[in-house]
Write a protein that holds these residues in place. Structure first.
Motif, PDB file in Angstrom:
ATOM      1  N   THR A  83      62.893  50.324 -25.104  1.00  0.00           N
ATOM      2  CA  THR A  83      63.762  51.377 -24.559  1.00  0.00           C
ATOM      3  C   THR A  83      63.565  51.518 -23.066  1.00  0.00           C
ATOM      4  N   THR A  84      62.291  51.447 -22.638  1.00  0.00           N
ATOM      5  CA  THR A  84      62.007  51.578 -21.204  1.00  0.00           C
ATOM      6  C   THR A  84      62.634  50.430 -20.417  1.00  0.00           C
ATOM      7  N   THR A  85      62.492  49.200 -20.934  1.00  0.00           N
ATOM      8  CA  THR A  85      63.068  48.039 -20.245  1.00  0.00           C
ATOM      9  C   THR A  85      64.590  48.147 -20.168  1.00  0.00           C
ATOM     10  N   LEU A  86      65.210  48.583 -21.265  1.00  0.00           N
ATOM     11  CA  LEU A  86      66.655  48.751 -21.275  1.00  0.00           C
ATOM     12  C   LEU A  86      67.088  49.815 -20.274  1.00  0.00           C
ATOM     13  N   GLY A  87      66.321  50.886 -20.218  1.00  0.00           N
ATOM     14  CA  GLY A  87      66.648  51.945 -19.267  1.00  0.00           C
ATOM     15  C   GLY A  87      66.571  51.472 -17.831  1.00  0.00           C
ATOM     16  N   TYR A  88      65.510  50.716 -17.509  1.00  0.00           N
ATOM     17  CA  TYR A  88      65.373  50.185 -16.156  1.00  0.00           C
ATOM     18  C   TYR A  88      66.503  49.217 -15.827  1.00  0.00           C
ATOM     19  N   ALA A  89      66.890  48.416 -16.827  1.00  0.00           N
ATOM     20  CA  ALA A  89      67.971  47.455 -16.590  1.00  0.00           C
ATOM     21  C   ALA A  89      69.284  48.182 -16.311  1.00  0.00           C
ATOM     22  N   LEU A  90      69.559  49.217 -17.097  1.00  0.00           N
ATOM     23  CA  LEU A  90      70.782  49.985 -16.875  1.00  0.00           C
ATOM     24  C   LEU A  90      70.745  50.674 -15.509  1.00  0.00           C
ATOM     25  N   PHE A  91      69.560  51.186 -15.150  1.00  0.00           N
ATOM     26  CA  PHE A  91      69.443  51.861 -13.861  1.00  0.00           C
ATOM     27  C   PHE A  91      69.651  50.887 -12.705  1.00  0.00           C
ATOM     28  N   ALA A  92      69.226  49.629 -12.907  1.00  0.00           N
ATOM     29  CA  ALA A  92      69.372  48.621 -11.849  1.00  0.00           C
ATOM     30  C   ALA A  92      70.827  48.264 -11.593  1.00  0.00           C
ATOM     31  N   THR A  93      71.716  48.570 -12.556  1.00  0.00           N
ATOM     32  CA  THR A  93      73.128  48.241 -12.354  1.00  0.00           C
ATOM     33  C   THR A  93      73.760  49.066 -11.245  1.00  0.00           C
ATOM     34  N   ARG A  94      73.056  50.085 -10.769  1.00  0.00           N
ATOM     35  CA  ARG A  94      73.611  50.878  -9.660  1.00  0.00           C
ATOM     36  C   ARG A  94      73.828  50.014  -8.429  1.00  0.00           C
ATOM     37  N   TRP A  95      73.064  48.895  -8.317  1.00  0.00           N
ATOM     38  CA  TRP A  95      73.203  48.030  -7.151  1.00  0.00           C
ATOM     39  C   TRP A  95      74.537  47.300  -7.145  1.00  0.00           C
ATOM     40  N   LEU A  96      75.237  47.303  -8.285  1.00  0.00           N
ATOM     41  CA  LEU A  96      76.567  46.702  -8.299  1.00  0.00           C
ATOM     42  C   LEU A  96      77.537  47.477  -7.407  1.00  0.00           C
ATOM     43  N   GLN A  97      77.209  48.740  -7.125  1.00  0.00           N
ATOM     44  CA  GLN A  97      78.066  49.554  -6.267  1.00  0.00           C
ATOM     45  C   GLN A  97      77.866  49.254  -4.789  1.00  0.00           C
ATOM     46  N   ALA A  98      76.760  48.617  -4.435  1.00  0.00           N
ATOM     47  CA  ALA A  98      76.461  48.392  -3.017  1.00  0.00           C
ATOM     48  C   ALA A  98      77.585  47.653  -2.295  1.00  0.00           C
ATOM     49  N   PRO A  99      78.156  46.563  -2.858  1.00  0.00           N
ATOM     50  CA  PRO A  99      79.263  45.892  -2.152  1.00  0.00           C
ATOM     51  C   PRO A  99      80.470  46.799  -1.920  1.00  0.00           C
ATOM     52  N   LEU A 100      80.666  47.788  -2.808  1.00  0.00           N
ATOM     53  CA  LEU A 100      81.788  48.700  -2.617  1.00  0.00           C
ATOM     54  C   LEU A 100      81.641  49.482  -1.320  1.00  0.00           C
ATOM     55  N   TYR A 101      80.419  49.886  -1.011  1.00  0.00           N
ATOM     56  CA  TYR A 101      80.198  50.647   0.215  1.00  0.00           C
ATOM     57  C   TYR A 101      80.335  49.764   1.451  1.00  0.00           C
ATOM     58  N   PHE A 102      79.969  48.493   1.327  1.00  0.00           N
ATOM     59  CA  PHE A 102      80.199  47.572   2.453  1.00  0.00           C
ATOM     60  C   PHE A 102      81.696  47.353   2.662  1.00  0.00           C
ATOM     61  N   GLY A 103      82.463  47.380   1.561  1.00  0.00           N
ATOM     62  CA  GLY A 103      83.914  47.313   1.700  1.00  0.00           C
ATOM     63  C   GLY A 103      84.468  48.512   2.440  1.00  0.00           C
ATOM     64  N   LEU A 104      83.895  49.699   2.186  1.00  0.00           N
ATOM     65  CA  LEU A 104      84.324  50.899   2.912  1.00  0.00           C
ATOM     66  C   LEU A 104      83.941  50.803   4.387  1.00  0.00           C
ATOM     67  N   VAL A 105      82.835  50.125   4.679  1.00  0.00           N
ATOM     68  CA  VAL A 105      82.461  49.902   6.088  1.00  0.00           C
ATOM     69  C   VAL A 105      83.535  49.064   6.778  1.00  0.00           C
ATOM     70  N   ALA A 106      84.048  48.041   6.065  1.00  0.00           N
ATOM     71  CA  ALA A 106      85.135  47.235   6.624  1.00  0.00           C
ATOM     72  C   ALA A 106      86.379  48.087   6.845  1.00  0.00           C
ATOM     73  N   ALA A 107      86.650  49.004   5.902  1.00  0.00           N
ATOM     74  CA  ALA A 107      87.792  49.917   6.068  1.00  0.00           C
ATOM     75  C   ALA A 107      87.588  50.815   7.282  1.00  0.00           C
ATOM     76  N   GLN A 108      86.344  51.198   7.539  1.00  0.00           N
ATOM     77  CA  GLN A 108      86.037  51.988   8.736  1.00  0.00           C
ATOM     78  C   GLN A 108      86.409  51.208   9.986  1.00  0.00           C
ATOM     79  N   GLY A 109      86.129  49.906   9.987  1.00  0.00           N
ATOM     80  CA  GLY A 109      86.507  49.076  11.118  1.00  0.00           C
ATOM     81  C   GLY A 109      88.010  49.013  11.304  1.00  0.00           C
ATOM     82  N   VAL A 110      88.761  48.991  10.189  1.00  0.00           N
ATOM     83  CA  VAL A 110      90.223  48.996  10.276  1.00  0.00           C
ATOM     84  C   VAL A 110      90.704  50.272  10.945  1.00  0.00           C
ATOM     85  N   TYR A 111      90.104  51.397  10.605  1.00  0.00           N
ATOM     86  CA  TYR A 111      90.528  52.655  11.219  1.00  0.00           C
ATOM     87  C   TYR A 111      90.143  52.726  12.693  1.00  0.00           C
ATOM     88  N   VAL A 112      89.040  52.107  13.064  1.00  0.00           N
ATOM     89  CA  VAL A 112      88.689  52.039  14.494  1.00  0.00           C
ATOM     90  C   VAL A 112      89.764  51.248  15.247  1.00  0.00           C
TER      91      VAL A 112
END
Length: 412
Positions: free
Chosen positions: A6-35
């Protein structure tokens, strides 16, 4: 005992939050578009004004477009930084002088309210553009623009109203956990300083007279400032045992509890034998200052000496003193407990001289001011002159609270 699977599964699920990191880099690119869009609109406005083709209405609409772009860019920053901090990983900005105040206590609830208010601001700009160009705007568009704007306002108000009870519930839960955390020694510095902290009264000790002002209610910003102040433990004026010291100025402490001395850039000096509650009162006033909106930093005299010496050796002492100006209140605890050499005493003099009539200090010492020459040497007269010129000096008389507890336990 936790199941390893259960602990290993929980850690694995928690690690999936890093899948969101590229989304924020995409928003950084959108920030450049607005500049890019901002400077394109700005260049068009300048060309139109220089060529004489820009009317007053055109200039106003163009400026509103620029404001609109900036506000959307601000919204993007809030989502990028606040969302990443809340849902992906903490951003190590503690101590950075440019850290936004809202980022220190950001969470999904606060982020939603800030996003809602930002959207209301953007909607206001769009609606203002429609009113400025009312001759080219249909009544149908104007009506629906107003209705949509009012819907945004209503939703932001509802979110803000709902966030109040949620934040209060979170603060109460945090306050309920604090005593247990303190009891288990969550921070090693609390153990190191435990022998010099004012303890709670015995159950048999008479209740203190409620002469000190009451503690203000919980506030998320204040909690963040209290955590950043590095207090060895949270101490409150209400918990101070007024019956223990044989004598101290209760009216002065009650007045200082309003934290007005920080705004007035005055100092506070607590002088008295060990165990009379000097550190307790210093921390309690520091907590009050945090709740009044001021940034505070706590350290012992030995810790301040090490910090200033490191800055001096690195050739950045002036920069360090200037950086400390971001904290309207510094607390220097245990002056006189550790001998200081001449060079270190000179560092303390520079600290006091730099903050003279500029920011506040709280100093605790077991020696009266007349004996500070034993600690600071030749620097003592000039140092004390600047420190007490605008200061409240509170003398605490009595025996050590810890010694009294030990004696009582031995007698029992």
């Amino acid at each position: 005992m936790q199941n390893p699977t259960t602990t290993t599964l929980g850690y694995a699920l928690f690690a999936t939050r890093w899948l969101q990191a590229p989304l924020y880099f995409g928003l950084v690119a959108a920030q450049g578009v607005y500049v890019y869009k901002f400077f394109k609109e700005l260049w068009t406005l300048i060309v139109m004004c220089v060529s004489g083709h820009a009317t007053e209405t055109y200039v106003m609409l163009a400026v509103l477009k620029l404001v609109d772009v900036v506000m959307i860019a601000n919204l993007l920053i809030m989502v990028i930084v606040g969302g990443y901090e809340t849902f992906v990983s903490r951003i190590g900005l503690q101590g950075h002088r440019d850290q936004p105040e809202w980022l220190s206590h950001v969470n999904s609830n606060v982020l939603k309210v800030k996003l809602a208010t930002a959207i209301v601001g953007i909607s206001s700009v769009h609606l203002l553009q429609m009113f400025v160009d009312v001759h080219r705007t249909s009544h149908h568009s104007l009506l629906w623009g107003t209705v949509i704007h009012m819907a945004f306002i209503a939703s932001a108000a509802i979110l803000a109203y709902m966030s109040g009870p949620m934040v209060a519930h979170t603060d109460r839960a945090h306050a309920d956990r604090s005593p247990a955390v303190a009891a288990h020694g969550s921070h090693p510095r609390e153990h190191e300083r435990g022998d010099r902290q004012q303890e709670k009264p015995d159950p048999g000790t008479p209740a203190a007279t409620p002469a000190l002002p009451r503690q203000p209610g919980p506030d998320a910003d204040a909690e963040a400032r209290i955590r950043a102040a590095a207090f060895p433990a949270r101490k409150l004026l209400e918990d101070f045992d007024e019956q223990h010291p044989r004598g101290f100025d209760r009216e002065a402490v009650a007045r200082l509890g309003k934290a007005d001395f920080v705004t007035a850039r005055r100092n506070v000096v607590f002088v008295g034998p060990p165990g009379t509650g000097k550190t307790h009162l210093a921390v309690a006033l520091g907590v009050r200052a945090c709740q009044a909106g001021h940034r505070v930093l706590f350290a012992t005299a030995a810790e301040w000496a090490a910090r200033l010496a490191d800055a001096r050796d690195a050739g950045r002492l002036d920069a360090e003193l200037t950086a400390l100006d971001d904290h309207p209140l510094l607390i220097v605890d245990e002056v006189g407990y550790t001998p200081l050499d001449t060079a270190t005493a000179g560092l303390f003099f520079q600290l006091v001289a730099h903050r003279y009539e500029r920011a506040s200090l709280i100093v605790t010492s077991d020696r009266p001011l007349g004996r500070w020459g034993e600690v600071f040497g030749p620097s003592a007269p000039a140092l004390t002159d600047r420190l007490v010129h605008h200061a409240d000096v509170v003398r605490l008389d009595g025996d050590s609270y810890r010694t009294r507890r030990a004696t009582s336990a031995w007698a029992d």
